[in-house]
Design a protein around this motif. Structure first.
Motif, PDB file in Angstrom:
ATOM      1  N   SER A 261      17.276   4.582   0.565  1.00  0.00           N
ATOM      2  CA  SER A 261      16.593   4.426   1.853  1.00  0.00           C
ATOM      3  C   SER A 261      15.525   5.489   2.046  1.00  0.00           C
ATOM      4  O   SER A 261      14.442   5.211   2.568  1.00  0.00           O
ATOM      5  N   VAL A 262      15.826   6.722   1.615  1.00  0.00           N
ATOM      6  CA  VAL A 262      14.838   7.803   1.707  1.00  0.00           C
ATOM      7  C   VAL A 262      13.612   7.463   0.869  1.00  0.00           C
ATOM      8  O   VAL A 262      12.465   7.628   1.307  1.00  0.00           O
ATOM      9  N   ARG A 263      13.849   6.970  -0.340  1.00  0.00           N
ATOM     10  CA  ARG A 263      12.722   6.588  -1.212  1.00  0.00           C
ATOM     11  C   ARG A 263      11.963   5.390  -0.627  1.00  0.00           C
ATOM     12  O   ARG A 263      10.733   5.316  -0.729  1.00  0.00           O
ATOM     13  N   PHE A 264      12.714   4.473  -0.009  1.00  0.00           N
ATOM     14  CA  PHE A 264      12.086   3.306   0.598  1.00  0.00           C
ATOM     15  C   PHE A 264      11.130   3.715   1.715  1.00  0.00           C
ATOM     16  O   PHE A 264      10.015   3.205   1.817  1.00  0.00           O
ATOM     17  N   VAL A 265      11.562   4.656   2.555  1.00  0.00           N
ATOM     18  CA  VAL A 265      10.710   5.128   3.642  1.00  0.00           C
ATOM     19  C   VAL A 265       9.454   5.794   3.085  1.00  0.00           C
ATOM     20  O   VAL A 265       8.339   5.595   3.602  1.00  0.00           O
ATOM     21  N   ALA A 266       9.620   6.594   2.022  1.00  0.00           N
ATOM     22  CA  ALA A 266       8.458   7.235   1.401  1.00  0.00           C
ATOM     23  C   ALA A 266       7.475   6.184   0.874  1.00  0.00           C
ATOM     24  O   ALA A 266       6.251   6.325   1.035  1.00  0.00           O
ATOM     25  N   LYS A 267       8.005   5.134   0.282  1.00  0.00           N
ATOM     26  CA  LYS A 267       7.153   4.048  -0.219  1.00  0.00           C
ATOM     27  C   LYS A 267       6.443   3.352   0.929  1.00  0.00           C
ATOM     28  O   LYS A 267       5.245   3.015   0.830  1.00  0.00           O
ATOM     29  N   GLN A 268       7.147   3.152   2.039  1.00  0.00           N
ATOM     30  CA  GLN A 268       6.548   2.514   3.201  1.00  0.00           C
ATOM     31  C   GLN A 268       5.399   3.345   3.752  1.00  0.00           C
ATOM     32  O   GLN A 268       4.345   2.817   4.117  1.00  0.00           O
ATOM     33  N   ARG A 269       5.600   4.653   3.832  1.00  0.00           N
ATOM     34  CA  ARG A 269       4.540   5.521   4.341  1.00  0.00           C
ATOM     35  C   ARG A 269       3.313   5.469   3.433  1.00  0.00           C
ATOM     36  O   ARG A 269       2.178   5.490   3.914  1.00  0.00           O
ATOM     37  N   ALA A 270       3.546   5.378   2.136  1.00  0.00           N
ATOM     38  CA  ALA A 270       2.421   5.265   1.200  1.00  0.00           C
ATOM     39  C   ALA A 270       1.688   3.946   1.393  1.00  0.00           C
ATOM     40  O   ALA A 270       0.443   3.905   1.373  1.00  0.00           O
ATOM     41  N   LEU A 271       2.441   2.857   1.611  1.00  0.00           N
ATOM     42  CA  LEU A 271       1.820   1.562   1.861  1.00  0.00           C
ATOM     43  C   LEU A 271       0.999   1.588   3.147  1.00  0.00           C
ATOM     44  O   LEU A 271      -0.107   1.057   3.209  1.00  0.00           O
ATOM     45  N   GLN A 272       1.544   2.219   4.181  1.00  0.00           N
ATOM     46  CA  GLN A 272       0.842   2.303   5.457  1.00  0.00           C
ATOM     47  C   GLN A 272      -0.444   3.113   5.326  1.00  0.00           C
ATOM     48  O   GLN A 272      -1.487   2.746   5.874  1.00  0.00           O
ATOM     49  N   ALA A 273      -0.368   4.226   4.591  1.00  0.00           N
ATOM     50  CA  ALA A 273      -1.551   5.060   4.392  1.00  0.00           C
ATOM     51  C   ALA A 273      -2.620   4.301   3.617  1.00  0.00           C
ATOM     52  O   ALA A 273      -3.816   4.372   3.952  1.00  0.00           O
ATOM     53  N   ALA A 274      -2.211   3.573   2.589  1.00  0.00           N
ATOM     54  CA  ALA A 274      -3.167   2.801   1.793  1.00  0.00           C
ATOM     55  C   ALA A 274      -3.805   1.698   2.629  1.00  0.00           C
ATOM     56  O   ALA A 274      -5.014   1.445   2.529  1.00  0.00           O
ATOM     57  N   ARG A 275      -2.988   1.056   3.450  1.00  0.00           N
ATOM     58  CA  ARG A 275      -3.516  -0.011   4.310  1.00  0.00           C
ATOM     59  C   ARG A 275      -4.518   0.559   5.314  1.00  0.00           C
ATOM     60  O   ARG A 275      -5.590  -0.015   5.543  1.00  0.00           O
ATOM     61  N   ALA A 276      -4.164   1.702   5.920  1.00  0.00           N
ATOM     62  CA  ALA A 276      -5.061   2.327   6.892  1.00  0.00           C
ATOM     63  C   ALA A 276      -6.366   2.748   6.237  1.00  0.00           C
ATOM     64  O   ALA A 276      -7.449   2.591   6.818  1.00  0.00           O
ATOM     65  N   ALA A 277      -6.274   3.273   5.015  1.00  0.00           N
ATOM     66  CA  ALA A 277      -7.493   3.706   4.296  1.00  0.00           C
ATOM     67  C   ALA A 277      -8.378   2.516   3.982  1.00  0.00           C
ATOM     68  O   ALA A 277      -9.603   2.577   4.111  1.00  0.00           O
ATOM     69  N   ALA A 278      -7.767   1.404   3.578  1.00  0.00           N
ATOM     70  CA  ALA A 278      -8.536   0.199   3.237  1.00  0.00           C
ATOM     71  C   ALA A 278      -9.236  -0.355   4.479  1.00  0.00           C
ATOM     72  O   ALA A 278     -10.375  -0.819   4.399  1.00  0.00           O
ATOM     73  N   LEU A 279      -8.558  -0.308   5.623  1.00  0.00           N
ATOM     74  CA  LEU A 279      -9.154  -0.838   6.842  1.00  0.00           C
ATOM     75  C   LEU A 279     -10.278   0.035   7.369  1.00  0.00           C
ATOM     76  O   LEU A 279     -11.214  -0.447   8.015  1.00  0.00           O
ATOM     77  N   SER A 280     -10.201   1.349   7.077  1.00  0.00           N
ATOM     78  CA  SER A 280     -11.214   2.264   7.589  1.00  0.00           C
ATOM     79  C   SER A 280     -12.405   2.411   6.648  1.00  0.00           C
ATOM     80  O   SER A 280     -13.446   2.965   7.030  1.00  0.00           O
ATOM     81  N   SER A 281     -12.276   1.932   5.420  1.00  0.00           N
ATOM     82  CA  SER A 281     -13.364   2.057   4.442  1.00  0.00           C
ATOM     83  C   SER A 281     -14.490   1.104   4.781  1.00  0.00           C
ATOM     84  O   SER A 281     -14.238  -0.071   5.135  1.00  0.00           O
ATOM     85  N   PRO A 282     -15.737   1.537   4.688  1.00  0.00           N
ATOM     86  CA  PRO A 282     -16.856   0.629   4.962  1.00  0.00           C
ATOM     87  C   PRO A 282     -16.962  -0.438   3.878  1.00  0.00           C
ATOM     88  O   PRO A 282     -16.587  -0.190   2.722  1.00  0.00           O
ATOM     89  N   PRO A 283     -17.381  -1.623   4.225  1.00  0.00           N
ATOM     90  CA  PRO A 283     -17.509  -2.682   3.216  1.00  0.00           C
ATOM     91  C   PRO A 283     -18.541  -2.310   2.162  1.00  0.00           C
ATOM     92  O   PRO A 283     -19.560  -1.681   2.448  1.00  0.00           O
ATOM     93  N   ARG A 284     -18.220  -2.695   0.917  1.00  0.00           N
ATOM     94  CA  ARG A 284     -19.144  -2.392  -0.168  1.00  0.00           C
ATOM     95  C   ARG A 284     -20.337  -3.340  -0.111  1.00  0.00           C
ATOM     96  O   ARG A 284     -20.204  -4.523   0.160  1.00  0.00           O
ATOM     97  N   LYS A 285     -21.515  -2.785  -0.394  1.00  0.00           N
ATOM     98  CA  LYS A 285     -22.725  -3.609  -0.421  1.00  0.00           C
ATOM     99  C   LYS A 285     -22.818  -4.342  -1.727  1.00  0.00           C
ATOM    100  O   LYS A 285     -22.518  -3.800  -2.800  1.00  0.00           O
ATOM    101  N   LEU A 286     -23.231  -5.585  -1.663  1.00  0.00           N
ATOM    102  CA  LEU A 286     -23.391  -6.407  -2.873  1.00  0.00           C
ATOM    103  C   LEU A 286     -24.748  -6.169  -3.479  1.00  0.00           C
ATOM    104  O   LEU A 286     -25.721  -5.946  -2.779  1.00  0.00           O
TER     105      LEU A 286
END
Length: 286
Positions: A261-286
């Motif tokens: 469960s401790v490892r699961f929570v750590a994995k969840q926090r990593a997923l949340q951080a990655a999701r937040a980073a992806a949402l805050s990143s500006p879209p790439r120009k084509l």
């Protein structure tokens, strides 16, 4: 479900969507007569209008945190039909996120719906069933009521309470002809997966991606499993098979499960951080 079991009088709280709506569909298909109770009257009406079968359904606007309202719903069914055979205390909410971010108002809300809502249903329906010498109460809990993982702490607390209430009441009710079942599924494909987020919490990441689940459990499959559990008078329904395996591991190796469960929570926090980073990143120009 046919023959003597058909034509029962039932109330389903939270019947406007998700597991509750699936239960209503299954009950009406089995020939039962259902009060579709939901805080959202329009949702209750949609469920009642959409069900098909030899039974019947009617909508009722109901706030399960209102004890008098729940009692009135039970009294109305008994006055009209002479009995109440099935009480499904299914309404519930979820809150997910870091516990220190929860407000007292949020704690109060989840306790009021998930615990008091069930208590109100039991307090209204159980005495009726005792007088009848028959009936069945079904309380929707969760795998969160049998296992414990962080970032869902308030929800886990309330569902543990529902399981405890159900199993204790079952041992008391057996001699009075009343059955009690606690339903403990893993992630079910319902709107609750997309609600109750606090901070960066994301329900589908938590319940599906974080647990390596390819797809959530089908609510209509669950509803059929619940009706079979009622038929067989089972005290606890843990489903699907992977959930039963996880529960067994937790019982046999609690220390190992806590470490997981401790490892699961750590994995969840990593997923949340990655999701937040992806949402805050500006879209790439084509």
């Amino acid at each position: 479900m046919s023959g003597p079991a058909a034509g029962r009088q039932a109330i389903v709280t939270g019947g406007g969507s998700g597991i509750g709506a699936a239960l209503c569909r299954a009950l009406v298909a089995a020939g039962d007569h259902v009060v579709v109770a939901d805080l959202d009257r329009a949702a209750a009406a949609r469920t009642a209008d959409s069900v098909r079968g030899p039974g019947s359904a009617r909508p009722l606007e109901l706030d399960v945190t209102d004890a008098a309202g729940v009692q009135a719903a039970v009294d109305e069914v008994v006055a009209a039909a002479g009995r109440l055979d099935l009480m499904f205390n299914n309404a519930g909410i979820s809150l997910g996120g870091e516990t220190e971010e929860l407000t007292l108002a949020q704690w109060d809300a989840i306790i009021d719906v998930n615990i008091r809502g069930v208590v109100h249903g039991v307090a209204a329906a159980y005495p009726v069933m005792v007088r009848q010498g028959a009936g069945h109460i079904v309380n929707t809990a969760s795998m969160g009521g049998l296992m414990a993982a962080g970032l869902l702490t308030s929800y886990v607390m309330t569902k543990h309470a529902v399981v405890g209430l159900s199993l204790a009441l079952r041992s008391e009710a057996a001699a009075k002809g009343v059955g009690v079942t606690a339903v403990c599924p893993s992630a079910v494909d319902t709107p609750i997966l997309d609600k109750g987020a606090v901070g960066r919490f994301h329900g589908r990441d938590y319940f599906l991606k974080g647990q390596g689940v390819r797809r959530p459990h089908d609510p209509d499959v669950l509803a059929q499993e619940v009706l079979r559990a009622v038929r067989d008078d089972r005290g606890l329904l843990v489903t699907p098979r992977t959930a039963r395996a996880t529960w067994l591991i937790g019982r046999l190796a609690p220390v190992t499960t806590q470490r997981m469960s401790v490892r699961f929570v750590a994995k969840q926090r990593a997923l949340q951080a990655a999701r937040a980073a992806a949402l805050s990143s500006p879209p790439r120009k084509l």
